[in-house]
Design an enzyme around this catalytic site. Structure first.
Site, short mmCIF file in Angstrom:
data_model
loop_
_atom_site.label_atom_id
_atom_site.label_comp_id
_atom_site.label_asym_id
_atom_site.label_seq_id
_atom_site.Cartn_x
_atom_site.Cartn_y
_atom_site.Cartn_z
N ASP A 151 1.14 -1.30 0.01
CA ASP A 151 -0.34 0.43 0.12
C ASP A 151 0.87 1.32 0.61
O ASP A 151 0.03 2.71 0.85
CB ASP A 151 -0.73 0.03 1.43
N ASP A 189 -4.43 -4.47 -5.27
CA ASP A 189 -3.69 -3.07 -5.70
C ASP A 189 -1.91 -3.24 -5.97
O ASP A 189 -1.15 -2.94 -6.21
CB ASP A 189 -3.02 -2.16 -4.10
N ASP A 338 -12.71 2.28 6.00
CA ASP A 338 -11.29 2.21 5.09
C ASP A 338 -10.00 3.05 5.03
O ASP A 338 -9.09 3.11 4.77
CB ASP A 338 -12.01 2.83 3.67
#
Length: 364
Positions: A151, A189, A338
């Site tokens: 991330d 991701d 989130d």
């Protein structure tokens, strides 16, 4: 997780739905990834929340809640777990006499959702959840989320400290699954971040592609495991050919396909169109769509972090009616934050009851 909104859902180490409820009241702490998902993509925090040695323990100060009995849905292929944060919160609400809220939350808890695997306890969790799913005659869905440099240092920062540690970690997960049926969404991701401004470039990108290809191969050694590499979402600007090339380096040829919209909010039609374009660039590879929070569509490419006004999307199913779309899945666990987006939200991965109830109440 640009526009992915994964913050907190995946992630970090959601690893453990077995995490104890560490906060009394409406917010339950879970290890989780923060930003890339939305169960989109997100941010900067890492695993949040204390883990408990006992998956069924209750934190001091929390009301004692009896077990919530969740039946497997008729005709449903995927496993409904009674260990999710939503299921645990239903028990808490029932113990407090808040039956109307508990009934609303059951719209989430009674559906199959994904088990995130992070740095802590992944092998044991994979073994226990896949075992329970097999005993119930269902298929468990997992999210593997421990890639190094995860991330880009945002909400779900963390991951394995180095390549060797990651190989050992993913091998342990694969061994834990054994010959049981399981679907694994691999590293939200991770591929897309090699193509944006994240900084995973050059040798780091090459290492990442190699680790993903290794993970696919290890998981596919298991006869009943399906693997889907994460491939971003329609709002995360990517050239389909560049993304397809990166996926090829990451082992897509051996995988069963790819996943789109993880932790994000885009409507199913748009996700299907995006997936079909990418599939064409990959010779017809199939894909799965995260529909967990897509009921009202996206609030915009930059609105992936707990945007208001969203709703639960289509229930998980393999009966999508769309050629090439193997399933709709709830990859992001609805109700888990989130990230701390600047409006007083809980850290990524924590269950947030008001948001969960809003998603359920807005569902069509």
């Amino acid at each position: 997780m640009r526009g992915v909104g994964r913050a907190g859902t995946f992630r970090s180490a959601r690893a453990s739905r077995w995490a104890a409820l560490a906060v009394a009241g409406l917010v339950l702490t879970v290890p989780g990834c923060s930003g890339s998902d939305g169960s989109g993509s997100g941010g900067a925090g890492g695993t949040s929340g204390a883990r408990s040695a006992s998956p069924t323990s209750t934190p001091a100060g929390s009301p004692a809640a009896g077990p919530v009995v969740l039946n497997q849905l008729p005709g449903q292929a995927f496993y409904v777990s009674d260990r999710t944060n939503a299921a645990q919160q239903v028990g808490v609400l029932r113990s407090q006499g808040r039956s109307a809220e508990a009934d609303t939350l059951l719209r989430i808890a009674a559906q199959p959702s994904s088990q995130w695997l992070g740095d802590q306890g992944a092998r044991e969790i994979a073994d226990q959840v896949s075992r329970r799913a097999t005993e119930a005659g269902r298929t468990a869905v997992f999210v593997a989320y421990d890639i190094p440099h995860r991330d880009c240092g945002q909400y779900s920062a963390g991951g394995a400290p180095d390549a060797a540690s990651y190989r050992s970690w993913i091998t342990g997960v694969a061994e834990a699954l054994g010959d049981r049926k399981a679907w694994v969404v691999l590293e939200p991701d991770a591929v897309a971040h090699t193509l944006d401004s994240c900084g995973v470039k050059g040798d780091l990108a090459a290492e990442r592609y190699g680790l993903l290809a290794f993970a696919v191969q290890e998981l596919k050694k298991r006869p009943n495991v399906r693997v889907y590499l994460d491939a971003g979402n329609p709002g995360w600007a990517q050239d389909p050919e560049d993304l397809a090339a990166a996926l090829r380096k990451s082992g897509i040829a051996v995988a069963d396909g790819f996943a789109v919209n993880v932790a994000n909010f885009y409507p199913t039609d748009r996700n299907a169109a995006y997936g079909n374009r990418l599939s064409a660039a990959l010779g017809g590879k199939h894909f799965v769509i995260d529909t967990s929070r897509s009921g009202n569509g996206s609030a915009g490419a930059n609105s992936w972090c707990n945007p208001p006004g969203r709703a639960l999307g289509e229930a998980p199913t393999t009966e999508t009616g769309r050629p090439g779309v193997d399933a709709y899945l709830w990859i992001k666990n609805p109700g888990e934050s989130d990230g701390q987006c600047g409006r007083g939200e809980p850290p990524a991965g924590q269950f947030w009851l008001p948001y969960a109830l809003g998603l359920a109440q807005a569902a069509h």
